[in-house]
Design an enzyme around this catalytic site. Structure first.
Site, PDB file in Angstrom:
ATOM      1  N   SER A  69      -4.433   1.071   9.703  1.00 55.46           N
ATOM      2  CA  SER A  69      -3.844   2.419   9.626  1.00 55.46           C
ATOM      3  C   SER A  69      -3.749   2.853   8.173  1.00 55.46           C
ATOM      4  O   SER A  69      -3.376   2.065   7.309  1.00 55.46           O
ATOM      5  CB  SER A  69      -2.425   2.423  10.212  1.00 55.46           C
ATOM      6  OG  SER A  69      -2.424   1.947  11.535  1.00 55.46           O
ATOM      7  N   GLY A 100      -8.949  -6.241  -4.462  1.00 54.35           N
ATOM      8  CA  GLY A 100      -9.454  -4.896  -4.735  1.00 54.35           C
ATOM      9  C   GLY A 100     -10.751  -4.535  -4.031  1.00 54.35           C
ATOM     10  O   GLY A 100     -11.518  -3.703  -4.528  1.00 54.35           O
ATOM     11  N   ASN A 131      -1.167   4.562   1.807  1.00 52.06           N
ATOM     12  CA  ASN A 131      -1.268   3.107   1.897  1.00 52.06           C
ATOM     13  C   ASN A 131      -2.168   2.752   3.067  1.00 52.06           C
ATOM     14  O   ASN A 131      -2.243   3.491   4.049  1.00 52.06           O
ATOM     15  CB  ASN A 131       0.119   2.497   2.113  1.00 52.06           C
ATOM     16  CG  ASN A 131       0.071   0.978   2.121  1.00 52.06           C
ATOM     17  OD1 ASN A 131      -0.621   0.369   1.289  1.00 52.06           O
ATOM     18  ND2 ASN A 131       0.768   0.352   3.048  1.00 52.06           N
ATOM     19  N   ASP A 152       6.170   0.867   5.819  1.00 55.63           N
ATOM     20  CA  ASP A 152       5.056   1.094   6.760  1.00 55.63           C
ATOM     21  C   ASP A 152       5.411   2.106   7.849  1.00 55.63           C
ATOM     22  O   ASP A 152       4.977   1.982   8.993  1.00 55.63           O
ATOM     23  CB  ASP A 152       4.615  -0.234   7.404  1.00 55.63           C
ATOM     24  CG  ASP A 152       4.144  -1.246   6.381  1.00 55.63           C
ATOM     25  OD1 ASP A 152       3.615  -0.817   5.330  1.00 55.63           O
ATOM     26  OD2 ASP A 152       4.303  -2.459   6.620  1.00 55.63           O
ATOM     27  N   HIS A 174      -2.798  -0.224   5.845  1.00 52.45           N
ATOM     28  CA  HIS A 174      -2.041  -1.335   6.436  1.00 52.45           C
ATOM     29  C   HIS A 174      -2.867  -1.970   7.558  1.00 52.45           C
ATOM     30  O   HIS A 174      -3.425  -1.260   8.398  1.00 52.45           O
ATOM     31  CB  HIS A 174      -0.712  -0.810   6.987  1.00 52.45           C
ATOM     32  CG  HIS A 174       0.116  -1.881   7.611  1.00 52.45           C
ATOM     33  ND1 HIS A 174       0.851  -2.781   6.864  1.00 52.45           N
ATOM     34  CD2 HIS A 174       0.305  -2.225   8.903  1.00 52.45           C
ATOM     35  CE1 HIS A 174       1.442  -3.625   7.675  1.00 52.45           C
ATOM     36  NE2 HIS A 174       1.139  -3.312   8.924  1.00 52.45           N
TER      37      HIS A 174
HETATM   38  C1  GRF Z   1      -6.022  -5.008   2.922  1.00 50.20           C
HETATM   39  O1  GRF Z   1      -6.318  -5.794   4.024  1.00 50.20           O
HETATM   40  C2  GRF Z   1      -4.965  -3.998   3.249  1.00 50.20           C
HETATM   41  O2  GRF Z   1      -4.904  -3.685   4.596  1.00 50.20           O
HETATM   42  C3  GRF Z   1      -3.687  -4.672   2.827  1.00 50.20           C
HETATM   43  O3  GRF Z   1      -4.038  -5.469   1.726  1.00 50.20           O
HETATM   44  C4  GRF Z   1      -5.409  -5.833   1.803  1.00 50.20           C
HETATM   45  C5  GRF Z   1      -6.035  -5.541   0.469  1.00 50.20           C
HETATM   46  O4  GRF Z   1      -7.346  -6.025   0.364  1.00 50.20           O
HETATM   47  N1  GRF Z   1      -2.682  -3.682   2.526  1.00 50.20           N
HETATM   48  P1  GRF Z   1      -8.208  -5.715  -0.930  1.00 50.20           P
HETATM   49  O5  GRF Z   1      -7.375  -6.174  -2.143  1.00 50.20           O
HETATM   50  O6  GRF Z   1      -8.484  -4.262  -0.984  1.00 50.20           O
HETATM   51  O7  GRF Z   1      -9.436  -6.546  -0.792  1.00 50.20           O
END
Ligand code: GRF
Length: 216
Positions: free
Chosen positions: A139, A15, A110, A148, A112
């Site tokens: 992205s 998070g 989202n 995605d 990614h």
């Molecule tokens: C991020 O790197 C995001 O790109 C991917 O999951 C990761 C989540 O990281 N979808 P966090 O839980 O917000 O630290």
């Protein structure tokens, strides 16, 4: 002042993106309110972050459902309670079903870790290193029924140096993500970025290409 935009953030883990959004709201940079943080993982650290900031936490544990449809339905009912303007996926590691996506079409974001449309799916950092790429990125896109694959709204880039490991790329990626998600949400709150089923506009111009994030 206009009403804050209502968000629900859905996570599975650490998070840190959630934290960057909370910080941006608390500092007044973003005029939004997080109605709830929902996690499919009861042990997600992001739930503690929400608690610390007095944001409601909800757990919809995918392991307590017999099939994906039932999980989706429960997740949808939980989200509905907060009537969000936007659903922010931030490290949510499940694939949403079509009923959920159709219910919130054009309102699910989202983040990614790649320059989409390259490197959809998992392990993007390792695959970029294996392919000797010199650049990788992040992205933010709309979520559709193909993984995605929804329209990319904002895209950021960083260089891959010769000796970079997966951890190096994750660190660079996260640093970028923590700037990008709050910025994009800020644009949505300020109606600089407007998303409707038929068109997306940024500062009143039709968005035909992703916005390139200048983080310099
Ligand atoms: C991020 O790197 C995001 O790109 C991917 O999951 C990761 C989540 O990281 N979808 P966090 O839980 O917000 O630290």
């Amino acid at each position: 002042m206009t009403e804050p935009v209502k968000l629900v953030v859905i996570i599975s883990g650490n998070g840190s993106n959630l934290q960057s959004i909370i910080n941006a709201i608390e500092s007044g940079q973003v005029n939004a309110k997080i109605g709830a943080v929902i996690s499919n993982n009861p042990n997600a650290f992001g739930l503690s972050r929400a608690k610390k900031h007095s944001i409601k936490q909800q757990i919809v544990d995918h392991r307590s459902f017999n099939d994906r449809g039932a999980f989706d339905q429960s997740l949808l009912e939980t989200v509905n309670r907060y009537s969000p303007d936007f659903i922010v996926l931030a490290g949510f590691m499940r694939i949403l079903g079509s009923a959920f996506i159709q219910a919130y079409e054009g309102k699910i974001l989202n983040i990614h870790p790649s320059i989409l449309p390259d490197y959809k799916g998992l392990n993007t950092h390792q695959r970029a290193i294996d392919n000797q790429e010199t650049e990788h990125g992040v992205s933010i896109h709309l979520v559709t029924e193909s993984l995605d694959d929804g329209q990319v709204l904002l895209r950021g880039r960083y260089p891959i140096e010769a000796r970079d490991t997966v951890e190096d790329l994750q660190r660079k990626g996260h640093a970028l993500e923590h700037q990008m998600y709050p910025r994009l949400i800020q644009w949505l709150c300020d109606q600089e970025l407007e998303v409707s089923p038929n068109e997306i506009t940024f500062r009143k111009q039709l968005l035909s290409h992703p916005i390139e994030f200048n983080h310099g």
